[in-house]
Design a protein around this motif. Sequence first.
Motif, PDB file in Angstrom:
ATOM      1  N   ASP A 319       0.833  -1.207   0.000  1.00 30.23           N
ATOM      2  CA  ASP A 319       0.000   0.000   0.000  1.00 30.23           C
ATOM      3  C   ASP A 319       0.864   1.253   0.000  1.00 30.23           C
ATOM      4  N   LYS A 320       1.965   1.212   0.722  1.00 31.44           N
ATOM      5  CA  LYS A 320       2.859   2.378   0.821  1.00 31.44           C
ATOM      6  C   LYS A 320       3.734   2.531  -0.421  1.00 31.44           C
ATOM      7  N   ASN A 321       4.336   1.416  -0.885  1.00 30.68           N
ATOM      8  CA  ASN A 321       5.320   1.489  -1.970  1.00 30.68           C
ATOM      9  C   ASN A 321       4.711   1.438  -3.362  1.00 30.68           C
ATOM     10  N   GLY A 322       3.530   0.804  -3.478  1.00 26.90           N
ATOM     11  CA  GLY A 322       2.868   0.740  -4.779  1.00 26.90           C
ATOM     12  C   GLY A 322       3.405  -0.323  -5.704  1.00 26.90           C
ATOM     13  N   TYR A 323       4.122  -1.311  -5.172  1.00 23.14           N
ATOM     14  CA  TYR A 323       4.587  -2.408  -6.025  1.00 23.14           C
ATOM     15  C   TYR A 323       4.684  -3.690  -5.206  1.00 23.14           C
ATOM     16  N   GLY A 324       4.786  -4.802  -5.920  1.00 24.94           N
ATOM     17  CA  GLY A 324       4.949  -6.105  -5.288  1.00 24.94           C
ATOM     18  C   GLY A 324       4.980  -7.194  -6.334  1.00 24.94           C
ATOM     19  N   ASP A 325       5.311  -8.407  -5.906  1.00 20.49           N
ATOM     20  CA  ASP A 325       5.280  -9.541  -6.825  1.00 20.49           C
ATOM     21  C   ASP A 325       3.894 -10.173  -6.793  1.00 20.49           C
ATOM     22  N   CYS A 326       3.740 -11.327  -7.445  1.00 20.47           N
ATOM     23  CA  CYS A 326       2.410 -11.940  -7.521  1.00 20.47           C
ATOM     24  C   CYS A 326       1.869 -12.282  -6.143  1.00 20.47           C
ATOM     25  N   LYS A 327       2.750 -12.708  -5.238  1.00 21.55           N
ATOM     26  CA  LYS A 327       2.320 -13.062  -3.884  1.00 21.55           C
ATOM     27  C   LYS A 327       1.859 -11.822  -3.127  1.00 21.55           C
ATOM     28  N   ALA A 328       2.681 -10.783  -3.190  1.00 22.30           N
ATOM     29  CA  ALA A 328       2.370  -9.559  -2.448  1.00 22.30           C
ATOM     30  C   ALA A 328       1.119  -8.869  -2.978  1.00 22.30           C
ATOM     31  N   LEU A 329       0.984  -8.804  -4.296  1.00 22.97           N
ATOM     32  CA  LEU A 329      -0.176  -8.129  -4.880  1.00 22.97           C
ATOM     33  C   LEU A 329      -1.463  -8.925  -4.637  1.00 22.97           C
ATOM     34  N   SER A 330      -1.368 -10.257  -4.683  1.00 20.55           N
ATOM     35  CA  SER A 330      -2.551 -11.075  -4.392  1.00 20.55           C
ATOM     36  C   SER A 330      -2.943 -10.936  -2.922  1.00 20.55           C
ATOM     37  N   ASN A 331      -1.958 -10.946  -2.042  1.00 21.15           N
ATOM     38  CA  ASN A 331      -2.229 -10.753  -0.612  1.00 21.15           C
ATOM     39  C   ASN A 331      -2.845  -9.379  -0.358  1.00 21.15           C
ATOM     40  N   TYR A 332      -2.367  -8.375  -1.083  1.00 26.92           N
ATOM     41  CA  TYR A 332      -2.906  -7.016  -0.962  1.00 26.92           C
ATOM     42  C   TYR A 332      -4.355  -6.967  -1.445  1.00 26.92           C
ATOM     43  N   MET A 333      -4.632  -7.669  -2.552  1.00 25.09           N
ATOM     44  CA  MET A 333      -5.996  -7.704  -3.077  1.00 25.09           C
ATOM     45  C   MET A 333      -6.934  -8.366  -2.078  1.00 25.09           C
ATOM     46  N   VAL A 334      -6.488  -9.449  -1.452  1.00 27.13           N
ATOM     47  CA  VAL A 334      -7.295 -10.117  -0.424  1.00 27.13           C
ATOM     48  C   VAL A 334      -7.573  -9.153   0.734  1.00 27.13           C
ATOM     49  N   ALA A 335      -6.562  -8.366   1.105  1.00 27.91           N
ATOM     50  CA  ALA A 335      -6.733  -7.408   2.202  1.00 27.91           C
ATOM     51  C   ALA A 335      -7.745  -6.318   1.839  1.00 27.91           C
ATOM     52  N   LEU A 336      -7.708  -5.823   0.603  1.00 28.41           N
ATOM     53  CA  LEU A 336      -8.676  -4.817   0.162  1.00 28.41           C
ATOM     54  C   LEU A 336     -10.099  -5.368   0.201  1.00 28.41           C
ATOM     55  N   LEU A 337     -10.261  -6.596  -0.272  1.00 30.74           N
ATOM     56  CA  LEU A 337     -11.588  -7.217  -0.269  1.00 30.74           C
ATOM     57  C   LEU A 337     -12.068  -7.462   1.159  1.00 30.74           C
ATOM     58  N   ASP A 338     -11.148  -7.864   2.017  1.00 30.69           N
ATOM     59  CA  ASP A 338     -11.509  -8.095   3.414  1.00 30.69           C
ATOM     60  C   ASP A 338     -11.996  -6.798   4.065  1.00 30.69           C
ATOM     61  N   ALA A 339     -11.395  -5.676   3.701  1.00 29.95           N
ATOM     62  CA  ALA A 339     -11.820  -4.386   4.252  1.00 29.95           C
ATOM     63  C   ALA A 339     -13.241  -4.033   3.820  1.00 29.95           C
ATOM     64  N   ALA A 340     -13.687  -4.620   2.702  1.00 33.31           N
ATOM     65  CA  ALA A 340     -15.059  -4.410   2.225  1.00 33.31           C
ATOM     66  C   ALA A 340     -15.967  -5.570   2.634  1.00 33.31           C
ATOM     67  N   SER A 341     -15.472  -6.428   3.541  1.00 31.73           N
ATOM     68  CA  SER A 341     -16.230  -7.590   4.043  1.00 31.73           C
ATOM     69  C   SER A 341     -16.587  -8.567   2.932  1.00 31.73           C
ATOM     70  N   ILE A 342     -15.674  -8.717   1.977  1.00 32.09           N
ATOM     71  CA  ILE A 342     -15.872  -9.663   0.874  1.00 32.09           C
ATOM     72  C   ILE A 342     -14.883 -10.812   1.036  1.00 32.09           C
ATOM     73  N   PRO A 343     -15.364 -12.033   1.273  1.00 29.05           N
ATOM     74  CA  PRO A 343     -14.457 -13.177   1.408  1.00 29.05           C
ATOM     75  C   PRO A 343     -13.713 -13.451   0.099  1.00 29.05           C
ATOM     76  N   SER A 344     -12.450 -13.801   0.209  1.00 30.29           N
ATOM     77  CA  SER A 344     -11.663 -14.167  -0.967  1.00 30.29           C
ATOM     78  C   SER A 344     -10.542 -15.087  -0.526  1.00 30.29           C
ATOM     79  N   HIS A 345      -9.870 -15.684  -1.511  1.00 31.54           N
ATOM     80  CA  HIS A 345      -8.852 -16.681  -1.186  1.00 31.54           C
ATOM     81  C   HIS A 345      -7.583 -16.456  -1.998  1.00 31.54           C
ATOM     82  N   TYR A 346      -6.477 -16.397  -1.304  1.00 29.92           N
ATOM     83  CA  TYR A 346      -5.149 -16.454  -1.902  1.00 29.92           C
ATOM     84  C   TYR A 346      -5.008 -17.840  -2.547  1.00 29.92           C
TER      85      TYR A 346
END
Length: 634
Positions: A319-346
């Motif tokens: 979120d701070k740096n604006g970059y990541g690999d596939c693992k980091a970006l997928s984990n970030y996407m899961v975190a964004l969805l979780d903040a909207a109360s949307i279940p998702s899976h890495y």
Amino acid sequence: MRFLVFVLLIICSSVMAADPKYPVSAIPAELSANVDAVYRENSAAFKIVARNRASHWVRQVITIYNAKAKFYAHQGVFYDKFRKVRSLSAAVYDANGELIKRIKDKDIEDRSAAGSDLQSDDRYKYLDLSQGVYPYTIELEYEIDYKFLFYIPEFSLFDYEKISCQKGSFSLTYPKELAPRVKVLNISTAARETPTSEGLLSKTWSFDNVPPVKREPYGPTFADLAPTIIAAPTDFEYDSYVGRMDTWDGYGKWIASLNKGRNVLPPATKEKVLELTKNAKSREEKVKILYEYMQNKTRYVSIQLGIGGYQPFEASVVDKNGYGDCKALSNYMVALLDAASIPSHYTLIRAGNHARALRDDFPSTQFNHAIVAVPNEQDTIWLECTSQTNPFGYQGFFTDDRKALLITENGAKVVRTKRYDANENTQIRFADVVLQPTGDGMANITTTYSGLQYDAEGIGDIVNEQVETQKQLIHDVTRIPTMDLIRFDLKKAQQKNPSAVLKLELGLRRYATVSGKRMFLVPNLMNRSSFIPEKLEERKMNFIEDFGYIDIDTIQYHVPENMYPEFLPEPMRFSSQFGEYESSFKLDQGLLVYVRKLKILKGEFPAAAYQDYIDFYRKISKADNTKIVFLSKT
């Protein structure tokens, strides 16, 4: 007397040292005929010392016959902070087996394995053993110490077609309580099991004079046919993370332990998520909003740091740096969805077009990519998080129609990603062509590429590229050799089954052939099939059509007023288990309308049907190249 014996020993030793070591003439004819290389020896041994320690020894002697196998002369031995190269030696011999060079420390280059990665711990020892005269033989031996136990390198007798093996062996040594699991492919040889002097157990497979493996066109991959031994630990430890992988649940729990606590977002970002999604009418709309937010905010950078590149950066770091690999970006996407109360899976997956299928009966590390799965009623939304331009919910050839490992709170489960069927993968084209009596013409063409056809021709990849790059691809996909590109327009629709619309205005030079009073025209403007499967004397293996699609071309020609066809071909229509084809020709007041429809079905077919497969494509090619002859009235 003693002095004489000593001298004789020295002389004998010198003579023996001078004896050729790997003469090419010693290779049996059945191994050297029509090959690019021969493994004179291919041996490896993996020793498990403890739950977090192991060693891997490799010895390879390879005779290289030609430039096609020259890559064997370029060797790299990889290491990082968890793997240490204990020993490394190499030598090169000529065709007679005479030593050309023995590699010294100064000949070994230490290189970063980062490549385009921004950050990586990986390095490798590089050796260039290549020679200018073929054949020659390389000898390589090394040993690596592992400060972890997570995977056991796969052993294959050879890597490619036209490679044979004169002598090979693979051994596993281990304490009884850490016995690895083993899966053997295309090998009938049984392992020899013996105890060691250290109180360990050992399994050894030995091989002699194994000829090359020959693939058949459109059949199983070489990896599916090669003699291979796969092994994996059950109990393991990697950088203090302890796990068990004899089940996918166990493997998933270990991955979840790596990710634990790394999905925390800053309060301001959580508020941003709620603000962005407050007016969304459905879960899917919320997911789309957050996916496009992630795309616009981040970029992909491969990062291979820490625990073998398996653990993602924290969501707050991305979120701070604006970059990541596939693992980091997928984990970030899961975190964004979780903040909207949307279940998702890495989700872990083996990505890539024609990637090897997941061996779901053998839990082990088989993955090279991470994506996100979002349950959506009876459907699943799949999110590729490494692309800034990928349409929402679209997987494409990179991750479609394959098994993946979905990480859950309680472990993991094997799932299958979306399969795009032929009706979704369409190419619809309409063209209006004005022909001149000279055979020249002008064409206005509109083509819509949808589903995997959006990927197949590379159209989706160039929508955001520079104009010159777009022009080059347009020349490639148009397949009209004598054309001038006057203008074009390319647009895409961002949706789960994406599409791109390409509009062309072309000048056609001598598109039709004129001879005396006759004009010869092939109505199929730019979709003529020349593909005919390779003929085999006897097909032994099943074959695969890995891409189903539909093409519909409607081409209308404005024929010069003083010309008429000598005859119109009859409509053509045929079908088989591989697909359907039809074409038609209609002439109305100087307007020739040609319509072609082709549907190809994805599937695996029996070897006995291969001749029918050849005949099907031969008929398509013949129909696509049908000519119409126009005759001048004057």
